[in-house]
Design an enzyme around this catalytic site. Structure first.
Site, mmCIF file in Angstrom:
data_model
loop_
_atom_site.group_PDB
_atom_site.id
_atom_site.type_symbol
_atom_site.label_atom_id
_atom_site.label_comp_id
_atom_site.label_asym_id
_atom_site.label_seq_id
_atom_site.Cartn_x
_atom_site.Cartn_y
_atom_site.Cartn_z
ATOM 1 N N TYR A 26 74.042 -49.273 -40.558
ATOM 2 C CA TYR A 26 73.130 -48.119 -40.605
ATOM 3 C C TYR A 26 73.906 -46.816 -40.717
ATOM 4 O O TYR A 26 74.860 -46.573 -39.984
ATOM 5 C CB TYR A 26 72.229 -48.061 -39.359
ATOM 6 C CG TYR A 26 71.345 -46.827 -39.355
ATOM 7 C CD1 TYR A 26 70.297 -46.717 -40.257
ATOM 8 C CD2 TYR A 26 71.602 -45.754 -38.499
ATOM 9 C CE1 TYR A 26 69.514 -45.579 -40.301
ATOM 10 C CE2 TYR A 26 70.813 -44.616 -38.540
ATOM 11 C CZ TYR A 26 69.775 -44.526 -39.445
ATOM 12 O OH TYR A 26 69.001 -43.405 -39.501
ATOM 13 N N ARG A 81 55.805 -8.078 -1.466
ATOM 14 C CA ARG A 81 56.364 -8.875 -0.378
ATOM 15 C C ARG A 81 56.949 -10.201 -0.860
ATOM 16 O O ARG A 81 57.924 -10.700 -0.303
ATOM 17 C CB ARG A 81 55.269 -9.145 0.652
ATOM 18 C CG ARG A 81 55.784 -9.720 1.935
ATOM 19 C CD ARG A 81 54.754 -10.010 2.999
ATOM 20 N NE ARG A 81 53.392 -9.662 2.696
ATOM 21 C CZ ARG A 81 52.349 -10.381 3.114
ATOM 22 N NH1 ARG A 81 52.546 -11.490 3.809
ATOM 23 N NH2 ARG A 81 51.125 -10.006 2.850
ATOM 24 N N GLY A 89 66.130 -43.718 -41.344
ATOM 25 C CA GLY A 89 64.791 -43.707 -40.773
ATOM 26 C C GLY A 89 64.017 -44.944 -41.174
ATOM 27 O O GLY A 89 64.491 -46.082 -41.062
ATOM 28 N N HIS A 126 66.210 -33.222 -46.686
ATOM 29 C CA HIS A 126 65.901 -32.803 -45.312
ATOM 30 C C HIS A 126 65.933 -31.280 -45.149
ATOM 31 O O HIS A 126 65.450 -30.757 -44.142
ATOM 32 C CB HIS A 126 66.869 -33.446 -44.326
ATOM 33 C CG HIS A 126 66.608 -34.898 -44.083
ATOM 34 N ND1 HIS A 126 66.336 -35.791 -45.094
ATOM 35 C CD2 HIS A 126 66.565 -35.626 -42.925
ATOM 36 C CE1 HIS A 126 66.148 -36.992 -44.582
ATOM 37 N NE2 HIS A 126 66.274 -36.921 -43.270
ATOM 38 N N ASN A 144 72.197 -34.628 -37.373
ATOM 39 C CA ASN A 144 71.553 -35.411 -36.331
ATOM 40 C C ASN A 144 71.913 -34.923 -34.932
ATOM 41 O O ASN A 144 72.670 -35.570 -34.221
ATOM 42 C CB ASN A 144 71.999 -36.875 -36.499
ATOM 43 C CG ASN A 144 70.887 -37.852 -36.186
ATOM 44 O OD1 ASN A 144 69.944 -37.514 -35.499
ATOM 45 N ND2 ASN A 144 71.012 -39.057 -36.704
#
Length: 513
Positions: free
Chosen positions: A54, A286, A61, A84, A197
């Site tokens: 891969y 306060r 993907g 992309h 990535n």
């Protein structure tokens, strides 16, 4: 010019700030170059095998099932970057892009991504040349990291797309690279994927947000102290013993800051003539240390997350020390996205309590003797009435921006990426919230200093006097008839944002926590 040297073990928040905001040069250490070369040899060996791996010899993907032949792999890496780089909308800020690129380079230098040393060096060269790729507002789902923003940066390394030069002019990236003697990269196996990535955009914005919020929380402690003085409140609620019995560190720090600002004041603990002695101040006065302190503790947690992420090597797949190349889910932005949302919630609450103090200063029924709206001649003059409207509008928007982005997820990539972090969106809205918070604190500063000056016959604390003097020297006028307020408010906004309020009081208080 300052130089930041990247090794294999991450970087520091200050390094990110120096590169992103101050233009520091970036160098790769000898150790990093060696780690890059060693990891690349692993990728080259896998690329030569017939078995698909891969990111090396497959698609990405939902397309990861396709084995890519040797002659198409360079095209595959170019294509992933081009496809992309699909962002839309306005350009994001130069400092964000520089942080994004520097943090991606930090991961490349770890030796876990498998890119060649020359790819990492080209990214350093682009940063050092002051070339800033065009990155757009929309496109990242925060998983697998900030894909679209990082793709636009990688596109520039290839000599494609547009970028801004050091002179601020927008030009084709190829022209800018050539003008600075930088050769475009020719991507090999895995390199396109490794450039895209990571959680670098959201992390860079988190680090810069923490730096800005550090100044803003100190500023808010100062303005809260000034409001306490203007309202003739009591400083007794700031005593260390009271905060020691509820041991939240941020609360104690905020109380100590306020007490240091108020040291030597003649305005605290007074009842206005005709009023019954006040037993307690309103919550917005306060409980100022409790609210600001909770935000400080939230920041401490966010810093811890940022430091862990700075030490991380976020990529998929990664090259491990034993030579394996392993797929993983470390690119998911959830850890960073959560704290970005936490900070937006804390910032909204800090803005809300500051606005309540401002409103109290302007209301003659609750300001203990101050004129309505701090006006010179109420009725003829409206004073700071509409300045508070502006502040209220900013608070209202901050409440909307506090709605978490990380609670959302929208599936993508044909249901392969079926749960995403939305961390980039969380970071983008936090940047807007921080700008709003700065303006809100500036309005409180404007009102509180005017209120203190209207308390004639009582001397404010030395630190308060210094803050008022510095603000007036910055062109923000004091009490008087109505005038065009927008320039005063803009000057007060700049005064706070540039850290000048903190700088004005610290010679009298010592360093604020």
């Amino acid at each position: 010019m300052q130089t930041v040297v990247l090794g294999t073990s991450g970087t520091t928040p200050q390094d990110v700030i120096d590169v992103a905001r101050h233009g520091a040069r970036v160098e790769l250490s000898t150790e990093a170059v060696q780690a890059l070369a060693a990891a690349r040899s692993v990728i080259d060996a896998l690329a030569a095998k017939p078995e698909p791996v891969y990111g090396v010899s497959t698609g990405f993907g939902a397309l990861a099932t396709r084995h890519i032949s040797q002659e198409l792999r360079a095209q595959l890496q170019r294509n992933i970057v081009r496809s992309h780089a699909a962002g839309m909308g306005p350009r994001v800020e130069r400092e964000v892009v520089r942080a994004l690129m520097f943090l991606r380079l930090k991961t490349l230098a770890s030796g876990h991504t498998g890119v060649r040393p020359e790819v990492a060096q080209t990214m350093a060269d682009v940063l050092n040349a002051g070339i800033t790729p065009v990155v757009h507002e929309y496109g990242s789902l925060g998983c697998s990291g900030d894909l679209a923003p990082l793709s636009h940066c990688a596109l520039a390394l290839m000599g494609e797309g547009d970028a801004e030069g050091p002179d601020g002019e927008l030009r084709p990236a190829g022209e800018l690279l050539a003008a600075h003697g930088i050769a475009p990269v020719e991507l090999k196996e895995k390199e396109g994927l490794a450039l895209l990535n990571g959680t670098d955009g959201m992390l860079g914005m988190l680090i810069m947000a923490l730096a800005d919020l550090d100044t803003l929380y100190k500023s808010a402690d100062i303005t809260a102290a000034l409001s306490l003085e203007a309202l003739l409140g009591t400083e007794k609620i700031l005593e260390p013993e009271l905060h020691a019995i509820r041991p939240h560190p941020g609360q104690a720090a905020s109380a100590a800051n306020m007490l240091a600002v108020l040291k030597g004041s003649e305005l605290t603990g007074h009842a206005q003539a005709g009023e019954a002695p006040r037993v307690q101040d309103a919550y917005s006065v306060r409980c100022a240390p409790q609210v600001a302190g909770a935000g400080r503790d939230t920041m401490a947690h966010a810093r811890l997350v940022a430091e862990r992420e700075l030490a991380a090597a976020v990529d998929n797949p990664v090259v491990l020390a034993d030579g394996r190349v392993a797929s993983n889910g470390n690119f998911h932005g959830a850890p960073v996205a959560y704290v970005l949302d936490f900070l937006a919630i804390a910032a909204a609450d800090l803005g809300s309590i500051a606005e309540r103090r401002t409103d109290r200063l302007l209301d003659k029924n609750r300001s203990h003797g101050l004129p309505p709206f701090l006006a010179e001649d109420a009725g003829v003059d409206s004073g700071l009435m509409i300045a508070q409207y502006t502040q209220a509008a900013l608070v209202s928007e901050m409440k909307r921006l506090a709605v978490p982005a990380s609670a959302d997820s929208i599936p993508s990539s044909a249901m392969q990426e079926d749960h995403v972090s939305m961390g980039w969106s969380a970071a983008r809205k936090l940047r807007t919230a921080i700008g709003n918070l700065n303006r809100i604190i500036a309005v409180e500063l404007y009102a509180a200093t005017r209120g203190v000056e209207l308390r004639e016959g009582l001397t404010p604390a030395p630190a308060s006097r210094a803050a008022i003097a510095a603000l007036r020297a910055a062109g923000v006028e004091g009490p008087g008839p109505d005038r065009f307020l927008a320039p005063d408010l803009a000057a007060a906004d700049t005064f706070v944002r540039e850290g000048k309020l903190v700088a004005a009081v610290e010679p009298f208080t010592g360093p604020l926590a």
